[in-house]
Design a protein around this motif. Structure first.
Motif, PDB file in Angstrom:
ATOM      1  N   SER A 144       0.864  -1.185   0.000  1.00 62.32           N
ATOM      2  CA  SER A 144       0.000   0.000   0.000  1.00 62.32           C
ATOM      3  C   SER A 144       0.895   1.228   0.000  1.00 62.32           C
ATOM      4  CB  SER A 144      -0.952   0.014   1.195  1.00 62.32           C
ATOM      5  OG  SER A 144      -0.238  -0.014   2.417  1.00 62.32           O
ATOM      6  N   ILE A 145       0.342   2.348  -0.459  1.00 61.31           N
ATOM      7  CA  ILE A 145       1.104   3.587  -0.531  1.00 61.31           C
ATOM      8  C   ILE A 145       0.273   4.730   0.034  1.00 61.31           C
ATOM      9  CG2 ILE A 145       2.644   2.943  -2.416  1.00 61.31           C
ATOM     10  CD1 ILE A 145       0.785   4.336  -4.379  1.00 61.31           C
ATOM     11  N   GLY A 146       0.980   5.721   0.573  1.00 65.10           N
ATOM     12  CA  GLY A 146       0.278   6.853   1.153  1.00 65.10           C
ATOM     13  C   GLY A 146       1.209   8.026   1.348  1.00 65.10           C
ATOM     14  N   VAL A 147       0.792   8.930   2.207  1.00 67.59           N
ATOM     15  CA  VAL A 147       1.534  10.165   2.422  1.00 67.59           C
ATOM     16  C   VAL A 147       1.578  10.477   3.910  1.00 67.59           C
ATOM     17  CG1 VAL A 147       0.953  11.097   0.148  1.00 67.59           C
ATOM     18  CG2 VAL A 147      -0.566  11.555   2.095  1.00 67.59           C
ATOM     19  N   SER A 148       2.320  11.501   4.257  1.00 64.88           N
ATOM     20  CA  SER A 148       2.451  11.937   5.643  1.00 64.88           C
ATOM     21  C   SER A 148       2.531  13.455   5.669  1.00 64.88           C
ATOM     22  CB  SER A 148       3.711  11.320   6.267  1.00 64.88           C
ATOM     23  OG  SER A 148       3.871  11.699   7.607  1.00 64.88           O
ATOM     24  N   ASN A 149       1.811  14.059   6.593  1.00 68.06           N
ATOM     25  CA  ASN A 149       1.829  15.511   6.771  1.00 68.06           C
ATOM     26  C   ASN A 149       1.266  16.279   5.573  1.00 68.06           C
ATOM     27  OD1 ASN A 149       3.282  15.490   9.412  1.00 68.06           O
ATOM     28  ND2 ASN A 149       4.909  14.588   8.165  1.00 68.06           N
ATOM     29  N   PHE A 150       0.397  15.648   4.799  1.00 69.43           N
ATOM     30  CA  PHE A 150      -0.262  16.312   3.675  1.00 69.43           C
ATOM     31  C   PHE A 150      -1.543  16.978   4.166  1.00 69.43           C
ATOM     32  CE2 PHE A 150       2.786  14.464   1.101  1.00 69.43           C
ATOM     33  CZ  PHE A 150       2.529  14.550  -0.264  1.00 69.43           C
ATOM     34  N   ASP A 151      -1.841  18.165   3.628  1.00 74.28           N
ATOM     35  CA  ASP A 151      -3.112  18.806   3.938  1.00 74.28           C
ATOM     36  C   ASP A 151      -4.153  18.398   2.892  1.00 74.28           C
ATOM     37  OD1 ASP A 151      -2.701  20.430   1.664  1.00 74.28           O
ATOM     38  OD2 ASP A 151      -1.950  22.122   2.850  1.00 74.28           O
ATOM     39  N   GLU A 152      -5.355  18.934   3.018  1.00 72.11           N
ATOM     40  CA  GLU A 152      -6.444  18.533   2.129  1.00 72.11           C
ATOM     41  C   GLU A 152      -6.142  18.862   0.665  1.00 72.11           C
ATOM     42  OE1 GLU A 152     -10.196  20.021   3.552  1.00 72.11           O
ATOM     43  OE2 GLU A 152      -9.677  19.556   5.624  1.00 72.11           O
ATOM     44  N   GLU A 153      -5.583  20.035   0.428  1.00 70.38           N
ATOM     45  CA  GLU A 153      -5.294  20.446  -0.950  1.00 70.38           C
ATOM     46  C   GLU A 153      -4.255  19.527  -1.582  1.00 70.38           C
ATOM     47  OE1 GLU A 153      -3.565  24.344  -3.422  1.00 70.38           O
ATOM     48  OE2 GLU A 153      -4.006  24.492  -1.274  1.00 70.38           O
ATOM     49  N   GLN A 154      -3.232  19.180  -0.825  1.00 69.51           N
ATOM     50  CA  GLN A 154      -2.178  18.309  -1.352  1.00 69.51           C
ATOM     51  C   GLN A 154      -2.695  16.887  -1.603  1.00 69.51           C
ATOM     52  OE1 GLN A 154       0.199  19.213   1.989  1.00 69.51           O
ATOM     53  NE2 GLN A 154       1.307  20.887   1.003  1.00 69.51           N
ATOM     54  N   LEU A 155      -3.567  16.414  -0.715  1.00 72.83           N
ATOM     55  CA  LEU A 155      -4.197  15.115  -0.943  1.00 72.83           C
ATOM     56  C   LEU A 155      -5.095  15.148  -2.181  1.00 72.83           C
ATOM     57  CD1 LEU A 155      -5.267  13.774   2.566  1.00 72.83           C
ATOM     58  CD2 LEU A 155      -3.889  12.555   0.881  1.00 72.83           C
ATOM     59  N   GLN A 156      -5.836  16.231  -2.314  1.00 68.94           N
ATOM     60  CA  GLN A 156      -6.743  16.348  -3.453  1.00 68.94           C
ATOM     61  C   GLN A 156      -5.981  16.331  -4.770  1.00 68.94           C
ATOM     62  OE1 GLN A 156     -10.286  16.522  -2.901  1.00 68.94           O
ATOM     63  NE2 GLN A 156     -10.106  15.831  -5.032  1.00 68.94           N
ATOM     64  N   LEU A 157      -4.784  16.903  -4.771  1.00 69.67           N
ATOM     65  CA  LEU A 157      -3.943  16.872  -5.973  1.00 69.67           C
ATOM     66  C   LEU A 157      -3.696  15.436  -6.426  1.00 69.67           C
ATOM     67  CD1 LEU A 157      -1.989  18.454  -7.937  1.00 69.67           C
ATOM     68  CD2 LEU A 157      -0.193  17.971  -6.254  1.00 69.67           C
ATOM     69  N   ILE A 158      -3.384  14.560  -5.474  1.00 70.79           N
ATOM     70  CA  ILE A 158      -3.135  13.159  -5.815  1.00 70.79           C
ATOM     71  C   ILE A 158      -4.436  12.464  -6.185  1.00 70.79           C
ATOM     72  CG2 ILE A 158      -2.352  10.936  -4.911  1.00 70.79           C
ATOM     73  CD1 ILE A 158      -0.296  12.425  -3.253  1.00 70.79           C
ATOM     74  N   LYS A 165      -5.257   5.616  -5.289  1.00 73.42           N
ATOM     75  CA  LYS A 165      -5.650   6.477  -4.173  1.00 73.42           C
ATOM     76  C   LYS A 165      -4.737   6.218  -2.979  1.00 73.42           C
ATOM     77  CE  LYS A 165     -10.039   6.986  -3.018  1.00 73.42           C
ATOM     78  NZ  LYS A 165     -11.390   6.749  -2.407  1.00 73.42           N
ATOM     79  N   PRO A 166      -4.280   7.254  -2.281  1.00 72.64           N
ATOM     80  CA  PRO A 166      -3.500   7.022  -1.060  1.00 72.64           C
ATOM     81  C   PRO A 166      -4.292   6.185  -0.050  1.00 72.64           C
ATOM     82  CG  PRO A 166      -3.404   9.339  -1.708  1.00 72.64           C
ATOM     83  CD  PRO A 166      -4.440   8.694  -2.572  1.00 72.64           C
ATOM     84  N   SER A 167      -3.599   5.222   0.555  1.00 74.42           N
ATOM     85  CA  SER A 167      -4.247   4.384   1.563  1.00 74.42           C
ATOM     86  C   SER A 167      -4.316   5.074   2.913  1.00 74.42           C
ATOM     87  CB  SER A 167      -3.485   3.060   1.718  1.00 74.42           C
ATOM     88  OG  SER A 167      -3.628   2.259   0.574  1.00 74.42           O
ATOM     89  N   ALA A 168      -3.353   5.959   3.187  1.00 75.02           N
ATOM     90  CA  ALA A 168      -3.271   6.565   4.517  1.00 75.02           C
ATOM     91  C   ALA A 168      -2.553   7.897   4.439  1.00 75.02           C
ATOM     92  CB  ALA A 168      -2.524   5.637   5.477  1.00 75.02           C
ATOM     93  N   ASN A 169      -2.845   8.738   5.423  1.00 77.48           N
ATOM     94  CA  ASN A 169      -2.100   9.976   5.641  1.00 77.48           C
ATOM     95  C   ASN A 169      -1.712   9.995   7.110  1.00 77.48           C
ATOM     96  OD1 ASN A 169      -0.935  12.506   5.368  1.00 77.48           O
ATOM     97  ND2 ASN A 169      -2.878  13.619   5.412  1.00 77.48           N
ATOM     98  N   GLN A 170      -0.422  10.086   7.378  1.00 76.54           N
ATOM     99  CA  GLN A 170       0.061  10.137   8.757  1.00 76.54           C
ATOM    100  C   GLN A 170       0.197  11.604   9.155  1.00 76.54           C
ATOM    101  OE1 GLN A 170       4.152   8.981  10.979  1.00 76.54           O
ATOM    102  NE2 GLN A 170       3.168   7.266   9.932  1.00 76.54           N
TER     103      GLN A 170
END
Length: 268
Positions: A144-158, A165-170
């Motif tokens: 699985s792949i995801g991100v860390s310390n991303f805000d809503e706008e940065q997540l929406q970009l992906i 789709k990112p599985s998780a945001n830490q």
């Protein structure tokens, strides 16, 4: 152990162990490695099977060696690590090299979860790095792949531009800032929340109230906070250099907070 099912059906233990100071002199983040795996050994003995590592921590080899020498099959563990994006971005070759280096240090041929540790400044670079992660995911090197310390706008970009789709945001989520709007965004898009520093933000006043709640259940204030977090389906990665406190952070599945307990915590 309770598990959270990620959006690709992979199950992750809801409690894991942070590792950023494990194996370091005086337990200090910036210090050199001691040459042992004591904290990882204790965690495994206590029952931890979920470890949260990162290239930036400069101690992936401590986690890898501890897991290897435990003799427990690799598939029994859930290993997360993260791409160091605090360094200047130099292109996809740099990303590939970092990934291969992490695989070597953690002595594994796959990661259960691989994260971009911090968002890059350039949106095109974020998408470029994400595309590399997607390649490893599609090859099965990342489960699985995801991100860390991303805000809503940065997540929406992906979400708008990525194939996976990112599985998780830490993110930071503790009594100093539960980060509820961000978690609501995650829930809306079926992205799991992993809380770093889940026991932070507790002053003496808050501690007193938490201890009062915990007394009813024979639990510590820290166990009450972790229980509050997991009842929100937030994955937590507490960290301790004390074997007993490590065990306590796992001993949170034999009680439930009442609505009144949760209301008192919310008011803090």
């Amino acid at each position: 152990m309770k598990f959270v099912t990620l959006n690709n059906d992979l199950k992750i233990p809801i409690v894991g162990s942070g590792t950023n100071t494990f194996g370091k002199l005086d337990n200090q983040y910036q210090n050199e490695l001691r040459g042992d795996t004591e904290e990882v050994d204790w965690a495994i003995e206590n029952g931890y099977r979920h470890f949260d590592a990162a290239t930036l921590y400069n101690n992936e080899e401590v986690v890898g060696e501890g897991i290897k020498k435990s003799g427990i099959p690799r598939e029994d563990f859930f290993i997360t690590t993260k791409l160091n994006t605090r360094v200047a971005y130099e292109g996809t070759d740099q990303v590939h090299k970092a990934i291969e280096n992490s695989l070597e240090k953690l002595q594994t041929d796959y990661f259960d979860l691989y994260l971009i540790h911090f968002p890059l400044d350039d949106k095109d670079h974020i998408l470029e790095v994400w595309a590399v992660l997607e390649e490893y995911y599609e090859r099965g090197v990342f489960k699985s792949i995801g991100v860390s310390n991303f805000d809503e706008e940065q997540l929406q970009l992906i979400l708008d531009n990525g194939r996976v789709k990112p599985s998780a945001n830490q993110i930071k989520s503790n009594m100093g800032d539960w980060n509820e709007p961000q978690i609501e965004f995650h829930n809306l898009h079926n992205i799991a929340t992993i809380a770093w520093g889940p026991l932070g933000g507790i002053d003496d006043e808050k501690k007193t109230v938490l201890e009062e709640i915990g007394e009813k259940y024979g639990k510590t204030y820290a166990q009450v906070v972790l229980r509050y977090q997991i009842e929100r389906d937030v994955i937590v990665i507490p960290k301790s250099h004390n074997k007993e406190r490590q065990a306590q952070s796992l001993d949170i599945f034999d009680f439930e907070l009442t609505a009144d307990d949760r209301a008192r915590i919310d008011e803090l």
